[in-house]
Motif scaffolding. Structure first.
Motif, PDB file in Angstrom:
ATOM      1  N   GLU A 196     -36.512  44.708   6.506  1.00  0.00           N
ATOM      2  CA  GLU A 196     -35.942  44.178   5.276  1.00  0.00           C
ATOM      3  C   GLU A 196     -36.928  44.325   4.128  1.00  0.00           C
ATOM      4  OE1 GLU A 196     -34.977  40.028   5.493  1.00  0.00           O
ATOM      5  OE2 GLU A 196     -34.239  39.968   3.424  1.00  0.00           O
ATOM      6  N   ARG A 197     -36.398  44.665   2.972  1.00  0.00           N
ATOM      7  CA  ARG A 197     -37.200  44.712   1.757  1.00  0.00           C
ATOM      8  C   ARG A 197     -37.100  43.331   1.111  1.00  0.00           C
ATOM      9  NH1 ARG A 197     -41.169  47.792  -0.435  1.00  0.00           N
ATOM     10  NH2 ARG A 197     -41.196  47.590  -2.712  1.00  0.00           N
ATOM     11  N   VAL A 198     -38.232  42.696   0.842  1.00  0.00           N
ATOM     12  CA  VAL A 198     -38.227  41.332   0.335  1.00  0.00           C
ATOM     13  C   VAL A 198     -38.966  41.285  -0.995  1.00  0.00           C
ATOM     14  CG1 VAL A 198     -39.214  39.036   0.765  1.00  0.00           C
ATOM     15  CG2 VAL A 198     -38.039  40.234   2.600  1.00  0.00           C
ATOM     16  N   PRO A 199     -38.383  40.622  -1.994  1.00  0.00           N
ATOM     17  CA  PRO A 199     -39.102  40.504  -3.258  1.00  0.00           C
ATOM     18  C   PRO A 199     -40.302  39.586  -3.104  1.00  0.00           C
ATOM     19  CG  PRO A 199     -36.927  39.472  -3.393  1.00  0.00           C
ATOM     20  CD  PRO A 199     -37.081  39.982  -2.003  1.00  0.00           C
ATOM     21  N   GLY A 200     -41.462  40.050  -3.476  1.00  0.00           N
ATOM     22  CA  GLY A 200     -42.659  39.248  -3.303  1.00  0.00           C
ATOM     23  C   GLY A 200     -43.530  39.308  -4.536  1.00  0.00           C
ATOM     24  N   ASN A 231     -57.832  39.702   2.805  1.00  0.00           N
ATOM     25  CA  ASN A 231     -56.629  39.212   2.124  1.00  0.00           C
ATOM     26  C   ASN A 231     -55.375  39.363   2.967  1.00  0.00           C
ATOM     27  OD1 ASN A 231     -56.863  41.981   1.966  1.00  0.00           O
ATOM     28  ND2 ASN A 231     -55.740  42.103   0.020  1.00  0.00           N
ATOM     29  N   HIS A 232     -55.525  39.471   4.282  1.00  0.00           N
ATOM     30  CA  HIS A 232     -54.329  39.662   5.110  1.00  0.00           C
ATOM     31  C   HIS A 232     -53.687  38.333   5.464  1.00  0.00           C
ATOM     32  CE1 HIS A 232     -55.055  43.825   5.023  1.00  0.00           C
ATOM     33  NE2 HIS A 232     -56.166  43.787   5.753  1.00  0.00           N
ATOM     34  N   VAL A 233     -53.394  37.560   4.438  1.00  0.00           N
ATOM     35  CA  VAL A 233     -52.711  36.275   4.626  1.00  0.00           C
ATOM     36  C   VAL A 233     -51.492  36.257   3.707  1.00  0.00           C
ATOM     37  CG1 VAL A 233     -54.760  34.974   5.305  1.00  0.00           C
ATOM     38  CG2 VAL A 233     -54.168  35.195   2.890  1.00  0.00           C
ATOM     39  N   VAL A 234     -50.553  35.394   4.025  1.00  0.00           N
ATOM     40  CA  VAL A 234     -49.321  35.377   3.233  1.00  0.00           C
ATOM     41  C   VAL A 234     -48.760  33.952   3.212  1.00  0.00           C
ATOM     42  CG1 VAL A 234     -47.846  35.965   5.189  1.00  0.00           C
ATOM     43  CG2 VAL A 234     -47.120  36.575   2.905  1.00  0.00           C
ATOM     44  N   ILE A 235     -48.181  33.610   2.067  1.00  0.00           N
ATOM     45  CA  ILE A 235     -47.440  32.343   1.964  1.00  0.00           C
ATOM     46  C   ILE A 235     -45.973  32.723   1.806  1.00  0.00           C
ATOM     47  CG2 ILE A 235     -47.026  30.295   0.528  1.00  0.00           C
ATOM     48  CD1 ILE A 235     -49.986  30.286  -0.175  1.00  0.00           C
ATOM     49  N   VAL A 236     -45.096  32.073   2.545  1.00  0.00           N
ATOM     50  CA  VAL A 236     -43.673  32.445   2.488  1.00  0.00           C
ATOM     51  C   VAL A 236     -42.878  31.332   1.807  1.00  0.00           C
ATOM     52  CG1 VAL A 236     -43.761  33.906   4.528  1.00  0.00           C
ATOM     53  CG2 VAL A 236     -43.174  31.493   4.767  1.00  0.00           C
ATOM     54  N   SER A 237     -41.707  31.725   1.273  1.00  0.00           N
ATOM     55  CA  SER A 237     -40.837  30.736   0.621  1.00  0.00           C
ATOM     56  C   SER A 237     -40.086  29.954   1.702  1.00  0.00           C
ATOM     57  CB  SER A 237     -39.836  31.433  -0.290  1.00  0.00           C
ATOM     58  OG  SER A 237     -38.863  32.080   0.503  1.00  0.00           O
ATOM     59  N   HIS A 238     -39.547  28.824   1.287  1.00  0.00           N
ATOM     60  CA  HIS A 238     -38.769  27.998   2.207  1.00  0.00           C
ATOM     61  C   HIS A 238     -37.599  28.801   2.773  1.00  0.00           C
ATOM     62  CE1 HIS A 238     -36.008  24.740   3.402  1.00  0.00           C
ATOM     63  NE2 HIS A 238     -37.114  24.093   3.675  1.00  0.00           N
ATOM     64  N   ALA A 274     -39.870  28.192  -7.248  1.00  0.00           N
ATOM     65  CA  ALA A 274     -39.496  29.518  -7.734  1.00  0.00           C
ATOM     66  C   ALA A 274     -40.525  29.991  -8.742  1.00  0.00           C
ATOM     67  CB  ALA A 274     -38.108  29.476  -8.365  1.00  0.00           C
ATOM     68  N   PHE A 275     -41.324  30.938  -8.371  1.00  0.00           N
ATOM     69  CA  PHE A 275     -42.283  31.524  -9.297  1.00  0.00           C
ATOM     70  C   PHE A 275     -42.721  32.873  -8.760  1.00  0.00           C
ATOM     71  CE2 PHE A 275     -46.138  32.444 -11.519  1.00  0.00           C
ATOM     72  CZ  PHE A 275     -45.922  31.907 -12.768  1.00  0.00           C
ATOM     73  N   THR A 280     -38.311  35.459  -5.659  1.00  0.00           N
ATOM     74  CA  THR A 280     -39.544  35.738  -4.920  1.00  0.00           C
ATOM     75  C   THR A 280     -39.602  34.934  -3.625  1.00  0.00           C
ATOM     76  OG1 THR A 280     -40.652  36.143  -6.993  1.00  0.00           O
ATOM     77  CG2 THR A 280     -42.064  35.758  -5.082  1.00  0.00           C
ATOM     78  N   GLU A 281     -39.899  35.635  -2.514  1.00  0.00           N
ATOM     79  CA  GLU A 281     -39.853  34.970  -1.214  1.00  0.00           C
ATOM     80  C   GLU A 281     -41.180  35.009  -0.478  1.00  0.00           C
ATOM     81  OE1 GLU A 281     -35.793  34.448   0.654  1.00  0.00           O
ATOM     82  OE2 GLU A 281     -36.161  36.595   0.781  1.00  0.00           O
ATOM     83  N   LEU A 282     -42.160  35.646  -1.098  1.00  0.00           N
ATOM     84  CA  LEU A 282     -43.397  35.854  -0.350  1.00  0.00           C
ATOM     85  C   LEU A 282     -44.543  36.100  -1.328  1.00  0.00           C
ATOM     86  CD1 LEU A 282     -43.464  38.110   2.715  1.00  0.00           C
ATOM     87  CD2 LEU A 282     -45.005  38.646   0.853  1.00  0.00           C
ATOM     88  N   TRP A 283     -45.686  35.450  -1.069  1.00  0.00           N
ATOM     89  CA  TRP A 283     -46.834  35.606  -1.959  1.00  0.00           C
ATOM     90  C   TRP A 283     -48.030  36.103  -1.151  1.00  0.00           C
ATOM     91  CZ3 TRP A 283     -43.287  31.745  -1.940  1.00  0.00           C
ATOM     92  CH2 TRP A 283     -42.581  31.534  -3.128  1.00  0.00           C
TER      93      TRP A 283
END
Lengths: 905, 117
Positions: A196-200, A231-238, A274-275, A280-283
């Motif tokens: 899946e392509r996810v907006p991040g 930097n191989h870490v990620v925060i995901v959206s709810h 939402a930012f 946006t679903e992933l930072w």
């Protein structure tokens, strides 16, 4: 037997009772209470079929009704003596409720009219409130600002920042206590059943703490995450956590594959966060490499920079400081900032909502006009009813109620109506807001925040009350101004034509017509603009074309050749696929919102030091792109499969580009100089030149209502510089049948080539164009809806006045008919009178519209704000509606039987 | 049927009794409304009480039937009041109503007396 003597008699009775009680030693208060009890007993008896009611029975009611006084006993209750000792809001309200219950039809019409007006206002205000007025959820004190660079070149006065600039800002500024950089970065998620392509987004670690947000689970980014390689870490959206990770509470510490690399999930944001945008679903942390912050990359402006003002610092402080700081940087890096540099700041809130403001305010003004018209209509209804209530008011005046008491009582009634309308309106608004959000274009920011909140409720209540006063005041003042004795005399007949009341009614109808015409013209102009925009040819054929985003992850496709291999296989399979007419790809398909400019040099035209180099839209396309899009080839040839790195580097330009750089000699009319064979390059010192081999038609790239920009196309597989990697692309597939149906097949073909390769943003070109019109459509639909509402209300207003005239003048009409007037003469007379009002209103409306439609010039397209055709057609429509509204009640008058009409007298 | 009839009787009785009271009180001299309400309350020792809402409609109805006649009278230093006097037609009605009432009351007494002993 004079029923109208009753008030005076009762008043005397009550006065006697009061005096008696006082004489017997009761206090003023006790005596008043006793009198009040006597009065309220009247009310009780009026309501119930108790024994005393049976005693005085129907007779009194009949008499009361015959004298036009309504129900006399309720009047007595509400009436007050001149010194107003029993006035109280509760009593007024009780009386008002009873009065409205007596006329349920009237009350329903008024409440419904108001509910429509107030509800529409509350709904639009909900949007304005959420989008424009409410502080950003993460910026309650308004301290966040966006920092923009200014290259002092046209179109480049407000650009994002580069990594090097960010580092400079961060080190040198004294107005921000925190500063962050971020950029949108879509990613491919793999390792699930379907890639899946996810907006991040990528962001510096400081972002979340600046926004006052920390993840609901796990941790925020820390400075260590900004180190390249760590930097191989990620925060995901709810939502992503729920959708892809099963809402696993122990998800922190798990890994997932992002763009083919395993990264550790360190946090999950709260639901609703939402930012920088709603999707946006992933930072991921932004880790600047030495290369990123080098002098070479100082000019690659891709990061949005935001800062938080130190306590006490103002936006103007920041503006001044950042300007100076930018200028210093400009002086220090003259080779990068050839035309100079400076920086500016803007509040983040303004940044986010700035360009939707005008349209929303036009809508708010439109819906406000609807409410004013609704008020005028209700005022008219109240005036008409005031005539029926003349006797009631006169009796209360006779009972000693002062004029202000009567005005107060009538206002209580109208405010009660207003509040009922407001309450129903709020319900309509809650429902309407859902519709608005569903209909709203995605370009309206903060859509997810729109709702009916406390502020909307309070404002609506206030508006409802003010509305009640607004439409109630004039009728109340009129109703209270009666000469008691004149009114109470039987047979008093008010002429519909005479008297201030008639004048007020007519003035109200004229203003209603004028205001609704203004709205109708505004809506007409928008509709007309919309039709014109839709007729604009985009420069390509959007029919039967499916587009999809394909982003090959650089971790898998490390070289351009690997990307080339994938694309070649893909097109080979597409060529074999059933129903595919043509297929190609470009980095930014029209109406995708993507694409950007680059600076370049034309061979043989050196740029003097300090002069800016030319800068235009540059696109990277595959072979067959222009054929697939059906963009006409004007001269030369288009890209072929042979245009690869090893071959001669070529380029195609559009006509706007050709005309701008190789214009026709000014003295001669005729074709411009041919750009074919001319060469361009993207660096000043390079041998990598691109020979222009074709000229194609202009295309609308971002919207149908903007002029085409000069565009330069380069084959995607002829790299601009060393290390050039394949950019994400939009696939363009022209199909024989419905392109939507081809989407699953396209997905299958892509995953057959690479199991982990998703496609995203799958839409037809027609859908894209449709979406580009969404905000225009939204404005048009809403203003059209309000205008239609206004028209209906105005028509009801005209109908009401004519119908009222007919009722009032039945006698006169009877006489005319008896004296030999033809029904059609009567009809013409009545219709003529109604149409005179409509004409007066229309004349005023046109004048107002000419003055006001200017403010919406920015929302129009291809049409002047005073377009005579729109003005003419709309006025004609209004005239037609007015004619019907006059004709219907007037026709009734022609059916008047002279004998009956005269006998009634 | 029986039920409806008894309801009608009830209503007529009450209506009749109220009329009888008013007609009796204006027999000797014209009186205004407040005076009438006070007299009814005083003479019935508070058992009967007419509120504004019942009194005036009744007065108006009696006047409409021509049994009493109201006239505005102003006395020095006072606001004007409406005084009601018995008309000749009213005298006839009063006489007949008094008879009816007497017969009715006696009948009730006879019945009630039998039952109560």
């Amino acid at each position: 037997m004079p029923w109208q003597d009753l008030p005076e008699e009762v008043a005397q009775h009550l006065q006697d009772l009061y005096d008696d009680l006082r004489a017997r030693g009761a206090s003023d208060e006790e005596a008043r209470r006793e009198v009040a009890a006597e009065l309220s007993a009247c009310g009780l008896r009026e309501e119930s079929e108790s024994a005393p009611a049976a005693i005085f029975g129907d007779d009194a009611r009949r008499s009361a009704r015959a004298s036009g006084g309504g129900a006399p006993l309720a009047l007595i209750e509400a009436a007050n003596f001149s010194h107003s000792p029993f006035a109280d809001v509760g009593g007024d309200l009780r009386y008002a409720c009873r009065a409205l219950r007596r006329y349920p039809g009237f009350a329903a019409v008024v409440i419904l009219t108001l509910a429509l007006g107030i509800g529409a206002n509350a709904a639009i205000f909900s949007v304005v409130n959420a989008v424009l007025l409410r502080p950003l959820p993460y910026d309650r004190d308004g301290r966040l600002v966006a920092v923009w660079g200014n290259l002092h070149k046209p179109g480049l006065e407000e650009i994002p920042g580069s990594a090097a600039e960010f580092v400079d800002y961060k080190a040198r500024n004294r107005v921000f206590d925190a500063i962050a950089a971020h950029d949108t970065a879509g990613v491919n998620l793999t390792g699930f059943e379907q890639p899946e392509r996810v907006p991040g987004a990528v962001t510096t670690a400081s972002l979340f703490s600046m926004l006052g947000e920390s993840p609901a689970l796990g941790r925020s980014f820390v400075a260590a995450d900004e180190q390249p390689g760590r930097n191989h870490v990620v925060i995901v959206s709810h939502s992503l956590w729920q959708r892809r990770l099963g809402g696993d509470p122990h998800v922190v510490g798990r890994t997932m594959a992002v763009d083919g690399t395993n990264v550790e999930i360190v946090g999950v944001m709260r639901a609703g966060f939402a930012f920088p945008d709603d999707v946006t679903e992933l930072w991921q942390p932004l880790a600047f490499t030495a290369e990123d912050v080098s002098e070479d990359q100082r000019g690659s402006h891709s990061y949005t920079i935001i800062g938080r003002l130190k306590p006490g610092a103002t936006v103007s402080h920041a503006r001044a400081e950042m300007k100076t700081l930018g200028e210093q940087m400009g002086a220090e890096h003259r080779n990068v900032y050839r035309a100079g540099f400076s920086a500016s700041v803007r509040p983040l809130h303004e940044e986010l909502v700035g360009n939707v403001g005008p349209a929303l305010f036009v809508l708010l003004a439109g819906v406000g006009v609807v409410l004013v018209i609704a008020c005028a209509n209700v005022a008219n209804l109240l005036l008409a009813r005031a005539t029926a209530r003349q006797k009631e008011m006169a009796i209360r005046a006779a009972l000693g109620a002062g004029r202000m008491r009567i005005v107060g009582q009538l206002l209580t009634e109208s405010v009660l109506l207003g509040l009922c309308g407001g309450a129903l309106g709020l319900l309509l608004a809650v429902w309407g807001v859902h519709g608005l959000v569903a209909l709203a274009p995605p370009s309206i920011p903060r859509l997810n925040e729109i709702g009916v909140d406390g502020r909307v409720v309070s404002l609506t209540s206030l508006v409802s009350m003010l509305t009640g006063v607004l439409f109630g005041l004039v009728p109340a003042l009129h109703a209270s101004r009666h000469d008691v004795h004149e009114t109470l005399k039987d047979g008093t007949r008010t002429s519909a034509d005479g008297g201030t009341r008639g004048r007020v009614r007519r003035a109200l109808v004229i203003s209603e017509v004028a205001l609704s015409l203004v709205l109708l013209i505004a809506a007409g102009l928008l509709i007309n603009s919309f039709a014109r925009v839709q007729d604009v040819h985009p420069g390509f054929n959007p029919d039967h074309v499916l587009t999809a985003r394909l982003a090959l992850p650089p971790s898998t496709y490390t070289t351009l050749e690997q990307g080339h291999g994938f694309v070649a296989d893909l097109f080979a399979r597409l060529a074999e696929a059933h129903g595919v007419v043509a297929a190609a790809a470009i980095n930014a398909v029209p109406f995708s919102g993507r694409g950007g400019d680059r600076s370049f040099f034309v061979e043989g035209r050196p740029v003097a030091p300090g002069e800016p180099s030319p800068d235009e839209q540059v696109r990277f396309a595959t072979a067959g792109y222009f054929t697939a899009m059906q963009i006409p080839l004007v001269r030369g040839r288009e890209f072929t499969a042979h245009d690869v790195d090893a071959a001669l580097h070529v380029a195609v330009v559009n006509e706007a580009f050709a005309r701008k750089y190789w214009p026709a000699p000014s003295s001669v009319e005729g074709p411009n100089e041919s750009p074919l064979g001319k060469r361009v390059q993207f660096q000043q010192e390079t041998t990598n030149r691109y020979e222009i081999v074709g000229v194609v038609g202009n295309v609308k790239h971002r919207a149908l209502d903007v002029t085409e920009k000069p565009e330069l196309y380069v084959p995607i597989f002829q790299p601009l510089f060393e290390g050039f990697r394949m950019p994400p692309m939009d696939l363009v597939v022209r199909t024989a049948s419905d392109p939507v149906l081809f989407a699953p097949a396209l997905r299958e073909i892509v995953t057959a080539l690479d199991r982990d390769q998703p496609i995203s943003d799958v839409r037809t070109l027609e859908q894209r164009i449709g979406q580009s019109l969404a905000s225009r459509r939204f404005n048009m639909l809403l203003l059209g809806l309000f205008a239609a509402l206004a028209l209906v209300l105005a028509a009801v207003g005209i109908y009401g006045v004519v119908a009222y005239t007919v009722t009032e003048r039945t006698h006169e009409i009877g006489v005319r008919l008896a004296l030999g007037a033809q029904p059609r003469d009567v009809l013409a007379m009545l219709v003529g009178q109604g149409m005179t009002l409509a004409a007066a209103g229309a004349a005023i409306g046109i004048v107002i519209a000419v003055a006001l439609t200017r403010v919406m010039a920015g929302l129009l397209f291809g049409i002047s704000p005073t377009d005579p055709a729109t003005f003419g057609v709309i006025t004609g429509v209004l005239a037609l509606v007015a004619l019907v509204a006059c004709y219907l009640p007037a026709r009734r008058a022609t059916g008047v039987n002279p004998v009956t009409a005269l006998r009634n007298e | 049927m029986q039920h409806i009839k008894s309801q009608m009787l009830d209503r007529e009785l009450k209506e009749g009794s109220a009329e009888l009271l008013i007609l009796s009180l204006v027999e000797d001299q014209p009186r205004h409304g407040y005076d009438l309400s006070k007299l009814i309350e005083a003479r019935s020792e508070g058992v009967l009480k007419f509120r504004v809402a019942s009194l005036y409609p009744l007065l108006y109805r009696l006047e409409k039937r021509g049994w009493i006649q109201g006239r505005w009278i102003e006395k020095a230093g006072q606001r004007r009041r409406r005084y009601y006097r018995l008309t000749p037609a009213g005298e006839q009605v009063l006489k007949s109503q008094r008879n009816t009432w007497r017969e009715f009351a006696e009948a009730i007494n006879r019945v009630a007396g039998v039952e109560s002993t």
